[in-house]
Design an enzyme around this catalytic site. Sequence first.
Site, mmCIF file in Angstrom:
data_model
loop_
_atom_site.group_PDB
_atom_site.id
_atom_site.type_symbol
_atom_site.label_atom_id
_atom_site.label_comp_id
_atom_site.label_asym_id
_atom_site.label_seq_id
_atom_site.Cartn_x
_atom_site.Cartn_y
_atom_site.Cartn_z
ATOM 1 N N LYS A 160 0.841 -1.204 0.000
ATOM 2 C CA LYS A 160 0.000 0.000 0.000
ATOM 3 C C LYS A 160 0.876 1.255 0.000
ATOM 4 C CE LYS A 160 -3.515 2.465 2.585
ATOM 5 N NZ LYS A 160 -4.502 2.493 3.639
ATOM 6 N N HIS B 287 -4.394 -32.604 18.296
ATOM 7 C CA HIS B 287 -3.246 -33.420 18.697
ATOM 8 C C HIS B 287 -2.084 -32.555 19.180
ATOM 9 C CE1 HIS B 287 -5.126 -37.042 17.046
ATOM 10 N NE2 HIS B 287 -5.614 -36.221 16.135
ATOM 11 N N GLU C 150 -4.624 -6.206 14.957
ATOM 12 C CA GLU C 150 -4.101 -4.910 14.507
ATOM 13 C C GLU C 150 -5.215 -3.861 14.524
ATOM 14 O OE1 GLU C 150 -2.350 -3.866 10.385
ATOM 15 O OE2 GLU C 150 -0.575 -4.432 11.505
ATOM 16 N N GLY D 272 -4.964 -1.518 4.910
ATOM 17 C CA GLY D 272 -4.143 -2.657 4.498
ATOM 18 C C GLY D 272 -4.797 -3.991 4.804
ATOM 19 N N ARG D 273 -5.316 -4.138 6.031
ATOM 20 C CA ARG D 273 -5.876 -5.447 6.411
ATOM 21 C C ARG D 273 -7.293 -5.665 5.869
ATOM 22 N NH1 ARG D 273 -4.483 -2.097 10.382
ATOM 23 N NH2 ARG D 273 -6.080 -1.199 11.728
ATOM 24 N N LYS E 254 9.344 -0.697 14.035
ATOM 25 C CA LYS E 254 9.948 -0.377 12.725
ATOM 26 C C LYS E 254 11.029 0.681 12.906
ATOM 27 C CE LYS E 254 5.791 -0.934 9.858
ATOM 28 N NZ LYS E 254 4.826 -0.250 9.024
ATOM 29 N N GLU F 73 10.467 -5.017 4.239
ATOM 30 C CA GLU F 73 10.502 -6.427 3.831
ATOM 31 C C GLU F 73 10.153 -6.570 2.349
ATOM 32 O OE1 GLU F 73 8.916 -5.105 6.368
ATOM 33 O OE2 GLU F 73 8.821 -6.414 8.117
#
Length: 536
Positions: free
Chosen positions: A201, A378, A347, A261-262, A506, A207
């Site tokens: 965005k 399990h 978030e 963004g999300r 960040k 990254e």
Amino acid sequence: MSSAALDALKTQAFVDANGKIVDQFRNDPDRLSHMSLDVCGLYVDVSKQAWSKPGFDRAVELFEQSGLVEAREKMWTGKEINVSEGRAVLHVALRDSDAENARLRGPEITADVKSARDAMRDYAGAIRSGTITGATGKPFKTIIHIGIGGSDLGPRLVFQGLSPLTPKIDVRFVANVDGSELALALAGLDPAETLVIAVSKTFTTQETLANFLAARDWLIKGLGEDAAKKHLAAVSAAPDKTGAYGIAPDRVFGFKDWVGGRYSLWSAVSLSIIIALGFDVYERLLDGARQMDQHFLTAPFSKNAPILLAAAQVYNRIGHDRPSRAVIPYVHRLRRLAAFLQQLEMESNGKRTSPTGELLATKTCPVVFGDEGTNAQHAFFQMLHQSEDVVPLELIAVQKNAEASDDMQKKLLSNVIAQGEAFMVGKSLETSVAECKALGFDDARTAQIAPQKVCPGNKPSTTVLISELTPETLGALLALYEHKTFAEGIVMGLNSFDQWGVELGKTLASGVLKDFTAATVADHDPSTTALINRVK
Ligand code: F6P
């Protein structure tokens, strides 16, 4: 939030704590019909939550009295409800029709949505038909989708959910700045058949940019600098930043800053999976989400699926101070659902202040965690069944699965249904004693073993049964969770659409990165300094 409504919820939760969920069914023959509904191919059952009918009513009233109706109207019509960033929140516009966008949001947004859809349709169609190929004329066989957070989790989940068993065009996702992820994604690929799409965005995310540059180098090594350009595309709300990375302007697909963004999987952020799955699949996904939007807008709160899930969460979090929730999809194709929801919910709602800066009166988002069932059974279900801590669960399953034999699907479904029952009814000491006796244990051995087999039960769960995993039901499921998250944010009195807490790490990471090459390490605590010096 009305403090009277909040007090009423807490008082009722306190009363409910004396009862057992299973007894609530005996006391109220209509419990299941009050607390379940069918919508958009999903059956939602919150009757195994620990609330009595009055507890359920108090939780729903909290939403009715929270100003949610007004907030929803503001969101839908494009008011700047993300006040800290001065932005509207309009992911719903991405799945609305042109006519609805024109009616509710005006010509500019209508044109933005339409032109973005048209550009994606044309580009995806041209790649799928082979009209657009790589530099050597070979059709694209693999897309490397590079993005993180909201630029990764939604498209990855949808691709895993809906990809054909042998896709004509595969998508490999790369998020982390750990170079192994990119190395694994590129392994075995022919650059001549590979398209690299950078999705960000902001187009400033460390990254994503590092991975993109490394992937671009891989293309240049394989194809040469000019040819590599034909293998690059970008998706961003900051298209002006993409030119610096050698991406041709006609390969840049935009979206607006009113898409969080999300909440962005409905936008060009999903370009890679639109290419791989086809534009028709994307339209069906939007269609399912739009149906859930309509349900959220029109159903009364006591029969409104996002509100029921949100009410259960608020009842558990605020009524009983339960700090976590497990999300267990008994659906291999939705194995990343908990990861998607972690970003969406934590978030969005993991906050401590109101939009006007006051500390909030209540706890906010719980820890959301989970893994696919039955694997989770399990691994960590032992703790969920027998620990004194109560972890509410969400159990999600698909009824019909054409990829599974009837026998396997029935086995899977028997597990999810039995777990909901087991968490609720538990196993009493009497039953455990009887089991021990049946095994021939003497009194001493029985006294030792029987208590260890007791499961206290009364552990709340919600079940969501999806009729069949299709683009429509998946779209509806994801929109269900988006609206649940929004509704919770309003009740808790926070802005669900900013994420200031992510910034601190960040900023410090960029300082540490500089320390690695600086002559002297900046001032840190002794532990941090020692770690930096070890890496140096
Ligand atoms: O760091 C958090 C975050 O800003 C998320 O909100 C976002 O989804 C992610 O980073 C990626 O951001 P971008 O799409 O701008 O690269």
